[in-house]
Design a protein around this motif. Structure first.
Motif, PDB file in Angstrom:
ATOM      1  N   LEU A  42      42.387  34.826  51.915  1.00 57.51           N
ATOM      2  CA  LEU A  42      42.792  33.605  52.611  1.00 57.51           C
ATOM      3  C   LEU A  42      41.886  32.415  52.311  1.00 57.51           C
ATOM      4  N   GLN A  43      40.672  32.704  51.850  1.00 57.22           N
ATOM      5  CA  GLN A  43      39.731  31.626  51.527  1.00 57.22           C
ATOM      6  C   GLN A  43      38.844  32.098  50.390  1.00 57.22           C
ATOM      7  N   GLY A  44      38.558  31.212  49.432  1.00 57.03           N
ATOM      8  CA  GLY A  44      37.563  31.494  48.417  1.00 57.03           C
ATOM      9  C   GLY A  44      38.101  31.974  47.092  1.00 57.03           C
ATOM     10  N   LYS A  45      37.174  32.506  46.300  1.00 56.93           N
ATOM     11  CA  LYS A  45      37.478  33.043  44.978  1.00 56.93           C
ATOM     12  C   LYS A  45      36.629  34.293  44.790  1.00 56.93           C
ATOM     13  N   VAL A  46      37.271  35.391  44.383  1.00 56.88           N
ATOM     14  CA  VAL A  46      36.556  36.642  44.153  1.00 56.88           C
ATOM     15  C   VAL A  46      37.002  37.267  42.831  1.00 56.88           C
ATOM     16  N   THR A  47      36.101  38.021  42.243  1.00 52.94           N
ATOM     17  CA  THR A  47      36.436  38.882  41.119  1.00 52.94           C
ATOM     18  C   THR A  47      36.422  40.306  41.637  1.00 52.94           C
ATOM     19  N   VAL A  48      37.497  41.043  41.339  1.00 61.13           N
ATOM     20  CA  VAL A  48      37.634  42.429  41.781  1.00 61.13           C
ATOM     21  C   VAL A  48      37.613  43.320  40.542  1.00 61.13           C
ATOM     22  N   ALA A  49      36.676  44.268  40.521  1.00 56.60           N
ATOM     23  CA  ALA A  49      36.560  45.195  39.396  1.00 56.60           C
ATOM     24  C   ALA A  49      36.711  46.614  39.909  1.00 56.60           C
ATOM     25  N   ASN A  50      37.404  47.443  39.114  1.00 59.75           N
ATOM     26  CA  ASN A  50      37.512  48.871  39.398  1.00 59.75           C
ATOM     27  C   ASN A  50      37.487  49.619  38.074  1.00 59.75           C
ATOM     28  N   GLU A  51      37.783  50.901  38.124  1.00 61.71           N
ATOM     29  CA  GLU A  51      37.714  51.720  36.909  1.00 61.71           C
ATOM     30  C   GLU A  51      38.730  51.290  35.859  1.00 61.71           C
ATOM     31  N   ILE A  55      39.932  41.611  37.816  1.00 61.49           N
ATOM     32  CA  ILE A  55      40.884  40.533  38.100  1.00 61.49           C
ATOM     33  C   ILE A  55      40.199  39.480  38.964  1.00 61.49           C
ATOM     34  N   ASP A  56      40.459  38.207  38.631  1.00 59.91           N
ATOM     35  CA  ASP A  56      40.010  37.101  39.471  1.00 59.91           C
ATOM     36  C   ASP A  56      41.133  36.737  40.433  1.00 59.91           C
ATOM     37  N   HIS A  57      40.771  36.516  41.693  1.00 60.37           N
ATOM     38  CA  HIS A  57      41.732  36.090  42.716  1.00 60.37           C
ATOM     39  C   HIS A  57      41.221  34.793  43.326  1.00 60.37           C
ATOM     40  N   ILE A  58      42.129  33.829  43.483  1.00 64.61           N
ATOM     41  CA  ILE A  58      41.813  32.553  44.112  1.00 64.61           C
ATOM     42  C   ILE A  58      42.736  32.397  45.308  1.00 64.61           C
ATOM     43  N   ALA A  59      42.145  32.082  46.451  1.00 62.84           N
ATOM     44  CA  ALA A  59      42.922  31.946  47.688  1.00 62.84           C
ATOM     45  C   ALA A  59      43.812  30.705  47.629  1.00 62.84           C
ATOM     46  N   PRO A  60      44.925  30.779  48.324  1.00 64.69           N
ATOM     47  CA  PRO A  60      45.453  31.943  49.037  1.00 64.69           C
ATOM     48  C   PRO A  60      46.214  32.833  48.069  1.00 64.69           C
ATOM     49  N   LEU A  73      33.734  43.833  44.639  1.00 66.16           N
ATOM     50  CA  LEU A  73      34.161  42.443  44.736  1.00 66.16           C
ATOM     51  C   LEU A  73      32.951  41.543  44.625  1.00 66.16           C
ATOM     52  N   TYR A  74      33.070  40.497  43.818  1.00 66.79           N
ATOM     53  CA  TYR A  74      32.025  39.479  43.720  1.00 66.79           C
ATOM     54  C   TYR A  74      32.594  38.171  44.252  1.00 66.79           C
ATOM     55  N   ALA A  75      31.954  37.580  45.239  1.00 63.14           N
ATOM     56  CA  ALA A  75      32.418  36.330  45.832  1.00 63.14           C
ATOM     57  C   ALA A  75      31.811  35.142  45.087  1.00 63.14           C
ATOM     58  N   HIS A  76      32.659  34.404  44.382  1.00 59.49           N
ATOM     59  CA  HIS A  76      32.220  33.189  43.690  1.00 59.49           C
ATOM     60  C   HIS A  76      32.052  32.035  44.677  1.00 59.49           C
ATOM     61  N   GLU A  77      32.757  32.143  45.810  1.00 63.55           N
ATOM     62  CA  GLU A  77      32.696  31.162  46.893  1.00 63.55           C
ATOM     63  C   GLU A  77      32.691  31.939  48.195  1.00 63.55           C
ATOM     64  N   ASP A  78      32.306  31.302  49.297  1.00 58.48           N
ATOM     65  CA  ASP A  78      32.496  31.949  50.595  1.00 58.48           C
ATOM     66  C   ASP A  78      33.963  32.351  50.683  1.00 58.48           C
ATOM     67  N   SER A  79      34.223  33.609  51.025  1.00 60.97           N
ATOM     68  CA  SER A  79      35.586  34.138  50.965  1.00 60.97           C
ATOM     69  C   SER A  79      35.932  34.931  52.210  1.00 60.97           C
ATOM     70  N   ILE A  80      37.211  34.910  52.554  1.00 59.49           N
ATOM     71  CA  ILE A  80      37.728  35.704  53.668  1.00 59.49           C
ATOM     72  C   ILE A  80      38.868  36.566  53.147  1.00 59.49           C
ATOM     73  N   TRP A  81      38.751  37.884  53.365  1.00 57.67           N
ATOM     74  CA  TRP A  81      39.696  38.887  52.859  1.00 57.67           C
ATOM     75  C   TRP A  81      40.245  39.683  54.036  1.00 57.67           C
ATOM     76  N   PHE A  82      41.546  39.902  54.032  1.00 53.62           N
ATOM     77  CA  PHE A  82      42.210  40.702  55.060  1.00 53.62           C
ATOM     78  C   PHE A  82      42.836  41.932  54.406  1.00 53.62           C
ATOM     79  N   ASN A  83      42.635  43.109  54.986  1.00 56.29           N
ATOM     80  CA  ASN A  83      43.365  44.337  54.634  1.00 56.29           C
ATOM     81  C   ASN A  83      44.233  44.689  55.831  1.00 56.29           C
TER      82      ASN A  83
END
Length: 115
Positions: A42-51, A55-60, A73-83
């Motif tokens: 919902l907020q920010g930009k994160v890079t998500v890595a797995n096996e 992938i880079d994700h930019i909110a929203p 997950l690496y937060a490039h900016e302050d980020s808010i994530w919901f599961n």
């Protein structure tokens, strides 16, 4: 750890939504989710890595989290994530919910798959 990664828990109508704040420049290692579920950045930009991929994700944005994968997950900016997870019993016991929806180890996940 709670001061850096405050969690908020939302319970509503058979759903459990877990909200995490990730500060800019921090890494977060996830649990191994047992079931497929929707996630929302919902907020920010994160890079998500797995096996399998990075992938880079930019909110929203909307993400489908697949079961059995541990993510970093690496937060490039302050980020808010919901599961968002199913909560058919409408329990508000977070420890019980975690037992139902996540595994700590791959061995625990494999045992869950067998049963």
């Amino acid at each position: 750890m709670q001061q850096y990664y405050p969690l908020k828990h939302h319970m509503e109508g058979g759903l459990y939504t877990r909200e995490i704040f990730m500060p800019k420049g921090h890494l977060t290692v996830t649990f191994i989710h047992k079931q497929q579920h929707p996630s929302f950045l919902l907020q920010g930009k994160v890079t998500v890595a797995n096996e399998e991929e990075t992938i880079d994700h930019i909110a929203p944005c909307f993400i489908i989290s697949t079961p059995g994968i541990k993510r970093v997950l690496y937060a490039h900016e302050d980020s808010i994530w919901f599961n968002t997870h199913k909560n058919p019993s409408n329990t508000e016991d977070i420890k019980q919910l975690e037992k139902e929806i996540v595994a700590i180890t791959y061995e625990e996940y494999e045992e869950y798959i067998k049963n």
